[in-house]
Design a protein around this motif. Sequence first.
Motif, PDB file in Angstrom:
ATOM      1  N   LYS A 108      22.933  -7.446 -38.453  1.00 59.43           N
ATOM      2  CA  LYS A 108      22.397  -6.529 -37.663  1.00 59.43           C
ATOM      3  C   LYS A 108      21.474  -5.284 -38.267  1.00 59.43           C
ATOM      4  O   LYS A 108      20.632  -4.946 -37.768  1.00 59.43           O
ATOM      5  CB  LYS A 108      23.641  -5.823 -36.889  1.00 59.43           C
ATOM      6  N   GLY A 156      21.643 -13.433 -34.569  1.00 60.69           N
ATOM      7  CA  GLY A 156      21.580 -11.972 -34.740  1.00 60.69           C
ATOM      8  C   GLY A 156      20.793 -11.110 -33.677  1.00 60.69           C
ATOM      9  O   GLY A 156      21.437 -10.289 -32.856  1.00 60.69           O
ATOM     10  N   TYR A 175      21.636  -8.430 -30.848  1.00 66.02           N
ATOM     11  CA  TYR A 175      21.015  -7.040 -31.167  1.00 66.02           C
ATOM     12  C   TYR A 175      20.392  -6.440 -30.047  1.00 66.02           C
ATOM     13  O   TYR A 175      20.561  -5.401 -29.614  1.00 66.02           O
ATOM     14  CB  TYR A 175      19.909  -7.070 -32.116  1.00 66.02           C
TER      15      TYR A 175
END
Lengths: 120, 143
Positions: free
Chosen positions: B40, B96, B100
């Motif tokens: 992240k 990810g 996000y």
Amino acid sequence: PSVGRMLRRAAAPEAAGPVQQSMTRSLAERLAPTVVEIANESHMHGTKSSESHFKLLIVSPAFEGKTAIQRHRAVHAALEEEMPLIHALSISAFTPEQWGEGGDALRTSTPSCRGGSKAD
Amino acid sequence: GGGAVVHRHGRGGGGGGGDDSHSDFQPKRAAVPEGAEEVKDLIKKQVTENPVMLFMKGTPREPQCGFSMQVVRVLNAVGVDFASVNVLAYPSIREGVKLYSDWPTIPQLYVAGEFVGGCDIVTSMYNNGELEDLLKKEKLIEE
């Protein structure tokens, strides 16, 4: 001609697999659409699955006052169970008013794939 | 680390883009963390450092998906320099970036650190002029 083919494919009951049927139900339950057209475009991509890529046209009053991103997120939320199962979903989302004004011209064409995601 | 995670694709021949074909054969996994928090942070860094950041399948020269290719075409059409990450090479980024932006699919375009959309939205914004307006507002293309 491709629009007609898409409609016939979407309408033929034997063509709709379990994921597509589930999508239709989820959208009906959660977004009260006036129009839903789902085209299974998995054959256009290089994946093994027969239900990996879909094109969705959806018209609903729920989209009133929402930006494109908000409308797409509303569709993703409605398809919470199905999204993990599919690779790609092309969404065209309109309010009934927009749909009434734009009609067939609002349908988009899918970019042709150069053999799909080989690493998938 | 081995190889560059971010490709920079500039009309002026931006740095790092020229040698990307051979860097694909270098082991890359060590350069990208696997942990959720680290990934992240990495994504946040990538979208902050690169004003136009595209997470895509494949590279701008060799897209591996028609939707990713379409976004590359649009960015080339508006004439903006952009950076890209090939998520097929980095599974932790592939997952990810979905967390996000809370967006389930690739490609994903970010401008000035903000998620703008996938292929449908970017194409529609290009067609109605919104994309150019946004890039001009952010001073990423000229008036």
